[in-house]
Structures are given as C-alpha cells and as structure tokens.
Design an enzyme around this catalytic site. Sequence first.
Site, mmCIF file in Angstrom:
data_model
loop_
_atom_site.group_PDB
_atom_site.id
_atom_site.type_symbol
_atom_site.label_atom_id
_atom_site.label_comp_id
_atom_site.label_asym_id
_atom_site.label_seq_id
_atom_site.Cartn_x
_atom_site.Cartn_y
_atom_site.Cartn_z
ATOM 1 N N CYS A 58 28.486 49.863 42.816
ATOM 2 C CA CYS A 58 29.707 49.778 42.150
ATOM 3 C C CYS A 58 29.665 50.729 40.771
ATOM 4 O O CYS A 58 30.451 51.000 40.313
ATOM 5 C CB CYS A 58 30.375 48.484 41.948
ATOM 6 S SG CYS A 58 29.283 47.502 40.822
ATOM 7 N N CYS A 100 28.412 44.102 41.197
ATOM 8 C CA CYS A 100 28.011 43.746 42.350
ATOM 9 C C CYS A 100 26.370 43.083 42.532
ATOM 10 O O CYS A 100 26.179 42.460 43.380
ATOM 11 C CB CYS A 100 28.254 44.847 43.452
ATOM 12 S SG CYS A 100 27.002 46.010 43.206
ATOM 13 N N GLY A 128 24.497 45.713 24.701
ATOM 14 C CA GLY A 128 24.298 45.368 26.145
ATOM 15 C C GLY A 128 24.827 46.493 26.989
ATOM 16 O O GLY A 128 24.748 46.517 28.426
ATOM 17 N N ASN A 129 25.781 47.237 26.172
ATOM 18 C CA ASN A 129 26.491 48.314 27.030
ATOM 19 C C ASN A 129 27.458 47.795 28.148
ATOM 20 O O ASN A 129 27.847 48.678 28.822
ATOM 21 C CB ASN A 129 25.394 49.498 27.544
ATOM 22 C CG ASN A 129 26.083 50.950 27.931
ATOM 23 O OD1 ASN A 129 26.991 51.349 27.066
ATOM 24 N ND2 ASN A 129 25.866 51.449 28.864
ATOM 25 N N VAL A 184 30.896 49.163 26.342
ATOM 26 C CA VAL A 184 30.986 50.530 26.089
ATOM 27 C C VAL A 184 30.617 51.321 27.408
ATOM 28 O O VAL A 184 31.215 52.329 27.729
ATOM 29 C CB VAL A 184 29.799 50.983 25.186
ATOM 30 C CG1 VAL A 184 29.882 52.584 24.891
ATOM 31 C CG2 VAL A 184 30.370 50.388 23.613
ATOM 32 N N ASP A 239 36.254 35.747 27.251
ATOM 33 C CA ASP A 239 36.159 34.446 27.500
ATOM 34 C C ASP A 239 35.838 33.665 25.976
ATOM 35 O O ASP A 239 36.203 32.342 25.937
ATOM 36 C CB ASP A 239 35.507 33.856 28.482
ATOM 37 C CG ASP A 239 36.144 33.983 29.895
ATOM 38 O OD1 ASP A 239 37.233 33.811 29.838
ATOM 39 O OD2 ASP A 239 35.306 34.616 30.772
ATOM 40 N N MET A 251 24.761 48.569 62.203
ATOM 41 C CA MET A 251 25.543 48.424 60.848
ATOM 42 C C MET A 251 25.203 47.005 60.145
ATOM 43 O O MET A 251 26.047 46.457 59.259
ATOM 44 C CB MET A 251 27.026 48.794 60.915
ATOM 45 C CG MET A 251 27.409 48.079 61.933
ATOM 46 S SD MET A 251 29.304 48.823 62.344
ATOM 47 C CE MET A 251 29.319 49.039 64.124
ATOM 48 N N GLN A 276 26.468 36.593 62.452
ATOM 49 C CA GLN A 276 27.759 37.399 62.525
ATOM 50 C C GLN A 276 29.009 36.462 62.497
ATOM 51 O O GLN A 276 29.858 36.751 61.871
ATOM 52 C CB GLN A 276 27.862 37.673 64.144
ATOM 53 C CG GLN A 276 26.813 39.149 64.073
ATOM 54 C CD GLN A 276 27.102 40.449 63.257
ATOM 55 O OE1 GLN A 276 28.197 40.671 63.212
ATOM 56 N NE2 GLN A 276 26.282 40.668 62.524
ATOM 57 N N GLU A 284 33.226 40.396 66.075
ATOM 58 C CA GLU A 284 34.342 40.278 65.128
ATOM 59 C C GLU A 284 35.008 39.047 65.323
ATOM 60 O O GLU A 284 35.551 38.541 64.189
ATOM 61 C CB GLU A 284 35.431 41.261 65.904
ATOM 62 C CG GLU A 284 35.219 42.530 65.782
ATOM 63 C CD GLU A 284 35.858 43.464 66.638
ATOM 64 O OE1 GLU A 284 35.509 43.275 67.758
ATOM 65 O OE2 GLU A 284 36.742 44.273 66.190
HETATM 66 C C1 LIG Z 1 30.628 43.209 35.227
HETATM 67 C C2 LIG Z 1 31.064 42.628 34.079
HETATM 68 C C3 LIG Z 1 31.684 41.208 34.094
HETATM 69 C C4 LIG Z 1 32.117 40.772 32.685
HETATM 70 N N1 LIG Z 1 32.651 39.521 32.794
HETATM 71 C C5 LIG Z 1 33.369 38.849 31.793
HETATM 72 C C6 LIG Z 1 33.865 37.651 31.702
HETATM 73 O O1 LIG Z 1 33.922 37.147 32.716
HETATM 74 N N2 LIG Z 1 34.138 36.983 30.396
HETATM 75 C C7 LIG Z 1 34.228 37.805 29.396
HETATM 76 O O2 LIG Z 1 34.524 37.262 28.179
HETATM 77 N N3 LIG Z 1 33.709 39.016 29.493
HETATM 78 C C8 LIG Z 1 33.259 39.666 30.521
HETATM 79 N N4 LIG Z 1 32.593 40.721 30.536
HETATM 80 C C9 LIG Z 1 32.464 41.381 29.064
HETATM 81 C C10 LIG Z 1 31.210 41.194 28.407
HETATM 82 O O3 LIG Z 1 31.002 39.983 28.117
HETATM 83 C C11 LIG Z 1 31.248 42.240 27.130
HETATM 84 O O4 LIG Z 1 31.503 43.437 27.540
HETATM 85 C C12 LIG Z 1 29.957 41.868 26.286
HETATM 86 O O5 LIG Z 1 29.901 40.616 25.902
HETATM 87 C C13 LIG Z 1 29.987 43.089 25.343
HETATM 88 O O6 LIG Z 1 28.746 42.933 24.818
HETATM 89 P P1 LIG Z 1 27.636 44.054 24.738
HETATM 90 O O7 LIG Z 1 26.463 43.837 23.932
HETATM 91 O O8 LIG Z 1 27.557 44.667 26.157
HETATM 92 O O9 LIG Z 1 28.599 45.170 24.039
HETATM 93 P P2 LIG Z 1 28.485 46.723 23.957
HETATM 94 O O10 LIG Z 1 29.195 47.511 25.308
HETATM 95 O O11 LIG Z 1 27.249 47.127 23.713
HETATM 96 O O12 LIG Z 1 29.427 46.956 22.613
HETATM 97 C C14 LIG Z 1 30.803 46.731 22.729
HETATM 98 C C15 LIG Z 1 31.372 47.116 21.489
HETATM 99 O O13 LIG Z 1 31.359 46.019 20.361
HETATM 100 C C16 LIG Z 1 30.930 46.671 19.268
HETATM 101 N N5 LIG Z 1 29.925 46.013 18.641
HETATM 102 C C17 LIG Z 1 28.893 45.390 19.298
HETATM 103 N N6 LIG Z 1 28.120 44.815 18.394
HETATM 104 C C18 LIG Z 1 28.476 45.053 17.084
HETATM 105 C C19 LIG Z 1 28.208 44.439 15.907
HETATM 106 N N7 LIG Z 1 27.226 43.759 15.789
HETATM 107 N N8 LIG Z 1 29.106 44.854 14.865
HETATM 108 C C20 LIG Z 1 30.337 45.407 15.123
HETATM 109 N N9 LIG Z 1 30.461 45.982 16.096
HETATM 110 C C21 LIG Z 1 29.798 45.668 17.266
HETATM 111 C C22 LIG Z 1 30.390 48.258 19.511
HETATM 112 O O14 LIG Z 1 30.824 48.910 18.766
HETATM 113 C C23 LIG Z 1 31.497 48.477 20.864
HETATM 114 O O15 LIG Z 1 32.488 48.860 20.610
HETATM 115 C C24 LIG Z 1 32.001 41.416 31.562
HETATM 116 C C25 LIG Z 1 31.515 42.670 31.686
HETATM 117 C C26 LIG Z 1 31.050 43.047 32.906
HETATM 118 C C27 LIG Z 1 30.455 44.657 32.764
HETATM 119 S S1 FES Z 2 25.809 48.991 41.018
HETATM 120 FE FE1 FES Z 2 26.986 47.212 41.440
HETATM 121 S S2 FES Z 2 26.253 46.063 39.274
HETATM 122 FE FE2 FES Z 2 25.112 48.043 39.500
#
Ligand SMILES: Cc1cc2nc3c(=O)[nH]c(=O)nc-3n(C[C@H](O)[C@H](O)[C@H](O)COP(=O)(O)OP(=O)(O)OC[C@H]3O[C@@H](n4cnc5c(N)ncnc54)[C@H](O)[C@@H]3O)c2cc1C
Ligand code: FES
Length: 1262
Positions: free
Chosen positions: A49, A54, A268-269, A272, A368, A971, A1127, A1194
């Site tokens: 994905c 996933c 954690g990206n 972003v 959340d 498959m 299956q 199926e």
């Molecule tokens: C598959 C998936 C499922 C998810 N499910 C949920 C869910 O069920 N519930 C939920 O609430 N969230 C969910 N999320 C969202 C996830 O919790 C947030 O994306 C995550 O917490 C962001 O943290 P990060 O470190 O990855 O942020 P990053 O992507 O690294 O940064 C996010 C943003 O925050 C800013 N930032 C980060 N740290 C700071 C700081 N210290 N000061 C100022 N700005 C800052 C950055 O500039 C950026 O704009 C999900 C995300 C994914 C990809």
């Molecule tokens: S390819 Fe689906 S979580 Fe990375």
Amino acid sequence: MSLQGAAGAEELIFYVNGRKIIEKNADPEQMLLSYLRKRLHLTGTKYACGGGGCGACTVMISTYEPTSKKIRHYSANACLLPICSLYGAAVTTVEGIGSTKTRVHPVQERLAKCHGSQCGFCTPGMVMSIYTLLRNHPEPTSEQMIAALAGNLCRCTGYRPILDACKTFCKDSVCCQRKANGKCCLDQEDYLFDKEEKVSTRLFSTDEFQPLDPTQELIFPPELMRMAENPPRTLVFHGERMTWISPVSLDELLDLKAAHPNAPLVVGNTSVGPEMKFRGIFHPIVIAPARIPDLNVVKCMDDGLTLGAACSLSLVKDILTNAISEAPEEKTKVFCAVLQQLRTLGGEQIRNVASLGGNIISRKSTSDLNPILAASNCVLNLASRGGKRQIPLSDIFADGVDNNTITPEEILVSVHIPHSRKGEYVSAFRQAPRRENALPITNAGMRVLFEDSTDIIKDLSIFYGGAVLTTTCAKQTCWTLIGRHWNEQMLDEACKLVLKEIAVPGSSSGEKVDYKKTLIVSFFYRFFLEVLQSLKKMDPCHYLGIPMEYRSVLQDFQTKMPQSIQIYQDVKPSQSPQDPVGRPIMHQSGIKHATGEAVYIDDLPSVDGELFLAVVTSSRAHAKIVSIDTSEALKGPGVFDIVTAQDVPNTNEFYYSSDPEIIFARNKVICVGQIVCAVVADSDVHAKQAAAKVKIEYEVLEPVILTIEERFALGDRNTSTWRLRVCLLFQKERIKKWMCMCQHSIQQLFRTSRAVRLILSRGDDMLITGGRHPFIGKYKVGFMNDGRIRAVDAKYYINGGCTPDESVLVAEVSLLKMDNAYKIPNLRCWAYACKTNLPSNTAFRGFGFPQSALVTETWITGVADKTGLSPEKIREINMYKENEQTHFKQKLDPQNLIRCWNECMKKSAYHSRKTAVNEFNKQNYWKKKGIAIVPMKFPFGLGTRYLSQAAALVHIYTDGSVLLTHGGIEMGQGIHTKMIQVASRELNIPMSCIHFCETSTTTVPNACASAGSAGTDVNGMAVKDACQTLLKRLQPIINKNPKGTWNDWVKEAFEQSVSLSATGYFRGYNENMDWEKGEGQPFTYFLYGAACSEVEINCLTGDHKNLRTDIVMDIGCSINPAVDIGQIEGAFVQGIGLYTMEELKYSPEGVLYTRGPDQYKIPAVCDIPEQFSVSLLSSSQNPYAIYASKGIGEAGFFLGCSVFFALRDAITSVRNERGLKKTFALNSPLTAEQIRAGCADDFTEMMTNDESASSTPWAISV
Ligand SMILES: Cc1cc2nc3c(=O)[nH]c(=O)nc-3n(C[C@H](O)[C@H](O)[C@H](O)COP(=O)(O)OP(=O)(O)OC[C@H]3O[C@@H](n4cnc5c(N)ncnc54)[C@H](O)[C@@H]3O)c2cc1C
Ligand code: FES
Ligand code: FES
C-alpha cells in the site's frame, strides 16, 4: 542557524541484516522499502500500500540507547521510514532471520507448516511482526500476540492459520477451558462425530517444530553501540530535491526553525510521509529532531507526567500503563482514557514510530489523542528563539483549522498530562470503520469535575474529532451546563446544545453526516452513563447508578485470541503412508513465502537498461479529449518518451467479449481512471513525476451515468420502462486485472527495444481496475401463512461499468444460482447488465452468486418477518428436500445439503444458543446479540465444455525425479501442491521426487482461465491422464521386475527407448444451457454447506463483534484438508468483508475516493469470529471430480452472509423491543453506520436533515 551553516553532507551509516551499509548519497526522499528492494535487492519485504496501512513491508529496527545502555527492538513499516532516519540503527528484514539456504527461522517454519500462507504476499510482514514481538518477549501472552498483528492485513487466509502458528509461541493456554472438564468449548462432543468415520482435528504436528532459541538471533552490531556512545553530531543529507537536517540540541533546533520556519519536523514520518506521497506536498528541507534529549524527556511530577514531544506512541503507552499500575486510581483517570485511545490507534508498526508531538501538531481531525488531551487540560511546552511558553492544548483548537496559536518558528518540546482529581471523571470514545488499525469516523474526549461531594457540574470539557476539519470543542455547551446536576434533564439539554454547537458540515463536504451527528450525542450519552455509575460507586447511598440492563454498554469490545477447530475425515488406515492424497500437506511454496524467497513480478531483478512506466489516467467520467500536452512532462529528468493511442502499432485493442477493450483512450474517455497515456523514464520516481505534468484538456460529454438508477432515469431501448424499488445495494470489491497493464509494457518493448517495468501503486490499481459488480435486487414473493414460498419474481440490475468485460456472464450466473438452497415452485428472474461510466466491473470470487443469493436470503427473512416464523424455519420449510429439479430443470440430490444443515444446527447448538441470545437481549438494552444460520447450495461448472478443458505435461528424468506442469494458475489456492499430490498418488512415488515447473504457455498451451473453483478439478484430471499414460508405458517393465524400485524401472525404460514424457488432457465437463428455453445442465455437481454465526452489537455506536461461527461444508473427499479448510476460512472472512465492511465510495463525478487501506477496510485480525469452527462433511462422494473431491475455491465466500443475517437478527431484536416498524431494509455492506441507523432511538430521531434536496452529496452509491 542557516542551512549553509550546517555541517557538510554525511555518509549514512546503518546495518541491514548484520551487514554494514555506508550510503554516500543518501536521498532524504527515499524510504527504506525502496532502498531494500532496489538498492540492496532484498525483495522479501513487500510493497503493497505504501502508506503504512497493511504491514506487508514490516521490518524490525533496533537502536541502542547509550544512557540506559538498552537496545530497543521495534517493528516498523519500511514504506514510511526515510533512510536518513536510520543513522546508527540496525535493520532486520525477513531475509535476515532465516532462509532455505541457511536456516529457516522457527517463526518462518511454523507459519508455513501451520498453513499460514496462501498467496504469501503478506507473509514476510507477518513473520517480522511476530519475530519482533519474540525478540522483546520470547514467551508472549496471547494478548501481546494478537496486538502485534493488528497492523498486518491478509487477504487470503482469514488469519486463523496464522494465529495457530502464533499460539505455538504463547505461554498461556490457547484453549478457552470453558467446559466443566477444562476442555475447550469448541471441542466437539463425541456424539457429534460419525462413529464409522475417523475424523481428525490436527492440520499440523508441533512435534516437527524447531524450538525457539533466542541465543541464535543476530546480535546488535557492536560498532553501532560505539557510534552511539560518541558525542552526537548534527547530520545533514542532501538529495536531488530535498535536504535532511538532524540537529542534536534544542538550541540548534530553534536556530534551524528560525531560519526555516516552513520546514516540517519529521519524527515518525507517518503524517508528513503520506502527505508527500499521496498529496504531492513537497518540502525542500526537513528537520529531524528525534535525537534531541529535551524532546525525549519522561518526567513524573507531583501533578502529572511530562512527556517529550518526540516520544513514540508506543513509549507513551508503556509509560501510561506503568503509571496506572503504580498511582492511585483517582489520579489516573486521564491516563486511562488516553491509554484507551492508544490501544486501537494504528497498528504497532505505526505506534512504534509515530510521535506524541507529531500527532498533536498535525492537528488532524482524525487525531485520537487531541480530543482527550485537550479535554483533560494538558499543557504544551513550546519553545522558539523568542523564548519558552506554556499553553493549554485546547488553545490550538480555539479558532478552528486556521488557528495560528503556534507560530511556524515554534516547536513543541513536551506535553504535560495532568493527574485527575477527586470528583473528576474522564473518558475517551472512538468509532472507526474497523475496530483496529483504522482512523476514527468520530471520536471524543470528555471530562467533568463536580463540586465537592455533589453531582453539580463545576467544570465540563467536551472535545470531538472527525466531525469537522480539526478537533473541536463544545465550549458553549459546557459553559451552559456548569452548575447543573448530572441528571436526565441535563442530558436532554446537553444533547440538543451539542448538536447545535458542533456544526458537522453538510453531506456535500463530507461523508456519514447523520452518523457522525448520532455518534456525537451517543458518545455524550455513554459518558453520562459512565459518570452516573461512577457516582454510585463513590456514594452508593446517594446515587442510584444506571439500570442493570444498561451496564454492558460501558464495556467496549475487546479483541481476544480466537479459539478455533477444524474437523475433517482422516484417510483410511489402509492408505499407503506415502500417498499424500487426503492429508494436510503444507503449501508447496509455504516456506519460501515465509522466508521472502518466493519471487513475485516486482521482485524480478532489473535487466540491463530497464525503463519504467507510469500511467496518466482520465480525471473525467465521460469526455472528449481535446488535447494532450506532454511538453512539460517531456522536459522532466530521465524522461524517455510518452506513449499515446497514436503510438501503438497495429490495434490499440484487446478482446474479452465481442466488444473491444481500448488500451489507451482514443479521442474520448468513458470513466475516471481510464488510461490516456503513459510516461517512460529511467526510474519509477521520474516517470511518476513526469506523469503528473501531462496536461489533458477535456470537453465534458453528456450523459455521465454512474449509478444503476441514473441508467434507468435516462432510459434507453431496453430500460426506458424500468421502475425500481431498491431492496439491496451491493458495493464491489477490488480485484486486480493486469491484462491491459501487461499490454502496455509489451508495446513499449517494441518501440524502445528495452524492457519496461510497470508496477501500479495501490491507489492507481484501485482507481483503474474493475471490481465486483454492485447489484440492485427487486423482488415480489408469494407465500403462505405457514411459511411456504409459492412464487418469486426477481430482477437484478448490475452495474457493469464502462465495458462489457464479464458482466453478461455475471448476470447469467446470478440467475442460475439465485435459488440458493430453496425449491421455489414458480420462479421468474431477470438480470440486466447496465452500462455506466465507472471502471469496468468484473468477475470476482463466486461472481454473481454472493450478490443474487443475498437477495434471496433477504426475502427469506422478509417472509419470516411477515409470517412471524423464525428465518431458520422458513429456510427449512423451503429447502430442497429430495431428488428435485432446479429452476432450469437440472436434477439435484439435496441429501448433503440437509446433512450440512442438520450438522451445523447440532454443532453450533443453534437452538440453545438462540435461547441464550434471547435471554441476553432481555437483560441488555444497549447491547444486543444476534444469531443466524444460512444454508448454501453452490453449483459447480463453467457452462460449456471448452471452458473446462485442461492439459498437463509430465517428464520423468533418468534419476527418477519427475517434473510436472499444468495450465492452472497458482494464486495462493494451493493448486500446485494438489497437483503434486495427484502425481504422487498416480505414479506411486513420494512427493519429494516430484518437482513443479511454473505454469507457462511454452509448456502447456491454450490453458483456460483458472476460474469458477475448477482449477484442481480440471488440471487434476489432466495430470492424472499424463501420469497414467506414463505408467502404462512403464507397466511392462514393472511387471517384469515387480520388486524393482522406481529408479530401476525408469532406468530400464530409458534403456528400452520408452518415452518418459507425456502430456495429459481433460476435455472438460459436458455442460450446456439453452437460454431460449431456460433449461440445461450448466453445472456438473453441487457443493453444499451451512454456517451459523453469532454477533453482538453496540446499539449506541453501531460497532459489532463476531462472536462465533460454525461452518459445515460438503466438499466431497478433500484432496488436502489444510488447503481446503484454508480456502473455506479465507473465503468466509472475505465474505464478512463484502457483507459488513468493504465500501467503495465515488464522488458524484465518478472519482473513486477509496484508493487504499486507509479508506477501504478489509477484515483484520480483530474481525474474525472469536470462536471459529469448520467441519468437512464426512462420507461425501463426488463421482464427477478427481478422487471424489469438489472444487472449493469460492463456495465459502457466500457463507460470510451468515454474519450479515446475525447482525440483522440483533437489529431486529432492538427494533422489536422498541416497537419499531417490522420490515426494514438493510443494504450490503452492513457497516457500523447502517447498524446504528437500524437501531433507531431518541438520538437518531434528533438528526434532522436540513440540507436542501438539491444539494450534491459528497459520495454516491453506485
Ligand atoms: C496507517 C496509519 C494509521 C494511523 N492511525 C491513526 C489512528 O488510528 N489515530 C490517530 O490519532 N492517528 C493515526 N495515525 C496518525 C499518526 O498517529 C500520526 O501521523 C502521528 O502521530 C504523527 O507523528 P509523526 O512523528 O509520525 O509525525 P511526522 O509525520 O513526523 O510529523 C507530523 C507533523 O507534526 C509536526 N511536528 C512533529 N513534531 C513536532 C514538534 N515537536 N514540534 C512542532 N511540530 C512538530 C511536523 O512539523 C509535521 O508537520 C495513523 C497514521 C498512519 C500512517
Ligand atoms: S506497504 Fe503497506 S504498510 Fe508499507
Ligand atoms: S495476503 Fe496473506 S496469504 Fe495472501
């Protein structure tokens, strides 16, 4: 600090599978997944994905913390991990833990031997999630195990066999021990087994498993420990377009932020990353602050906890769990509420990397954490060059989305989460399309503080998420209610106020508007009940609490490790131990799936000079192409060429039916997602970047028809007189259709003489390719008061999409199979395939039958409602009973149908459980259970002989080994494994002597589709034929030397110049259908089955839990019970997806919104029944198929509808109790939204649809 001031570009140093990697040109835009797959050629980690949804790309990351001297191992999604974030880390991939060339790791071995892989695409990700858990907890609990898999999706297995493998590592009992004798409740009573037949419940033997020895694992590289002990340095990586700066001190970070205020902080990206990937947002500079100590603090203070903004959500979860176990209950209510949200937020892979600060600062509506943290008065510690300051978190939501309370130069250093106080109550709620690993539809955080020892509100705080574009506060409501008693009057007023205040935008700008509003008040009601109950606990003399029957709603559904049992008929004791037929043999590729060595298309190594293709698709549903401007795109780096319809030599078409399918759009487009042209470039990144620059000008054509209703409204020669009553509406599922994609690549090969690789992203795949046909069923049913159905007149309207593809076949199948298990004396049925401007829909597992038979089961329950009889009574009364004829006059013997039904009734203890369900429903008001049992007749056949012909090729080599191939496509359904079993029996040699050669037209030409569950039947016959030919040639030699060995005979045959190679052939089944007369023999035989499912629903939210399913299935004599049960279970769980979860959403312009696992939810581990039993009907024979088996690919799918009808039963019980209208319509999928709407109450009544009828909705039902 300016970018120029930062240290020069670094070498990126990290380890992969114990090997040191020094990357001199680390590109900040590159994720670990593509680095592993393309740079290091470690293709075991899969791309599915690309957005963290996933788990297919799960790897283990290990880091060393020099102050605590601890190594942390955690799972992560490689698709969202920038390589630059890995400086000093050790990465372990599926290749690093074991392989067939070295040692297969116990996790890999057990997953394969427990039959936990089918197509095997999810398997490496599963392996790595389990492996990481075991690195941290060598003897995990089953709760830890099930939590570790929440972020991994599997489309094939239904999870049961994967969990079986997991259980072998868990220390706690895997049995529920609910029976008085301490046995598992799924252990069948002896009397349920036919004494004559020996049955088995063992699909694998744990004796074969190697023990898990933690000392054998890769150690953390000592060099990385030494590196971590050195004083940290600022790191800078320059890529083609982006620069990555990782500072080490807060001061440095503040300088950087002052110099580059718009650069995001990436931890954690997970926020972003998806924005850059899916929304095209680009940042030339990113700052990675994860190594700064101030952002990682964990401080326990007198008034609460202060947690650094870079702390991962997993760490926050652990800290809160710990704090809750140590501090008095009164102080930890905020912690408990936050923890409640963290348990289901994302999967573990996401929580392990996503940061607290990232979740807060991205201010997503779906956060959340923000509602509960804001409601709990959490405080943000901010810093910038201008100084430090503290603000309540709630401030950042004060003026909505455009709030600029935090300046771009400011960073969040830490978050203070306060202790709760005496008289304070805090709760958090969420409802998502799936209980785990799904963003919420709506969530809430609520807190109330009472005046000392009273129920008078002193302070109230209510925040909602999901309702508008960011977290929002019901401020006015809270102020108004201060000073009020916590009673029903307050509740009434609160609901009205909150609905008025939280202005959920109209349906034109978002989905599920009424549902969101209902949740907003339902959550408050739930909080009201919780607080009432807590007040009673505090002072039982003053407060009554809530009625007994309301209490169960205070408990959310939890995911428990499911219990399961599989029962099949053992082989006869007289069968040779070497003969594998009828035994649970492991999937031939199982081990290679689990080690990541199985090669999929995109795993093929690149060839010299390989080019990449990216497609440009139509953004209009029906339009003339005025012009295609490729000038900007052609200037892009690495672009080689752009191909349009004009460039395709010969014909730009391929044929499935008599109408051609166009490869590249010519002059006009007929759906959104149609391929207009394609960019060829030197890398996939360059090809995609250029594709985004192609400009297409359209002139919209009328009409644009997306839905079946629009087709009627418009009318044409055949449809102008149609009038519709919508009874059921299906959504379609996704299917991959690669044919046209391959064509592109081939054409390009001609023009460039170079190989071209095309891998569709998940989003493009979902946008472009067809899915299961949406159906509308319209019916009239004539029945007697005693439940006998006398006549049915049914019409099915099928949304075929923009080309015919297999729509007519699907329509035909729906008519031939719509009777399901019932004899209807007078039956008329019609099906219409409707042409629309959607991507062309196509045939998918069971095609036509799961749709039309659901309509049938719906009118069956409708008759039950009208007559007052139970649905199972109506089913029994109308079921085929003796040798009878179907509506197209084909004979059938329904004996096994009745046996399946009766056995399922008995094994599920249906009647006593129905009584228990009724009892539960009397005692519980907001939670209800439902139970349903559904029979199934699944006709087997492809309608004409030529479609079921098959061929095989078998070679015997002089060393005695055998090479086998056939025309069936593997498959995941285990066809190759079964074919080897067939050859082993026929040639009377062990399976180990037989090798398989991949299906190819060079060995077996003119193969028919592997479809209609017929793969094993027809190819098995061909393999048998080839083997018998060879055996016949060997027979004289064997007769001469009966005591000789196989190798002796083969050698002798060679010396006698006897050919040791043979083809085998099967002409196909004699099937026919005369559509003029409405008569025929379109099917060769019938499979039968029955499933009983029990569910529990939460009437306040629409959430549900699948409690138990018992399936009895007649599949003749199983060739491989492990594969066949796999299956059945896999198909059943897919069926649960179709009937209860999987929703495709299109915009009114025909643009698909649901393009990946973020929006389109398939069943996850949390969705399978808590108790799951599958029994194969014993003593069933089938004279028409190989070794008396039946094709099973199926049939199990349809039985997923037993969950749909169990949900319906639960909703019926709610409605009966509330005196609501007896007849009601439910569409498939029966999602939480529909369940909630079905459980009408005062809260749903409050929803007024204030939108004008003319307003365009956000999404349409197709
Ligand atoms: C598959 C998936 C499922 C998810 N499910 C949920 C869910 O069920 N519930 C939920 O609430 N969230 C969910 N999320 C969202 C996830 O919790 C947030 O994306 C995550 O917490 C962001 O943290 P990060 O470190 O990855 O942020 P990053 O992507 O690294 O940064 C996010 C943003 O925050 C800013 N930032 C980060 N740290 C700071 C700081 N210290 N000061 C100022 N700005 C800052 C950055 O500039 C950026 O704009 C999900 C995300 C994914 C990809
Ligand atoms: S390819 Fe689906 S979580 Fe990375
Ligand atoms: S996706 Fe799990 S085995 Fe196919």
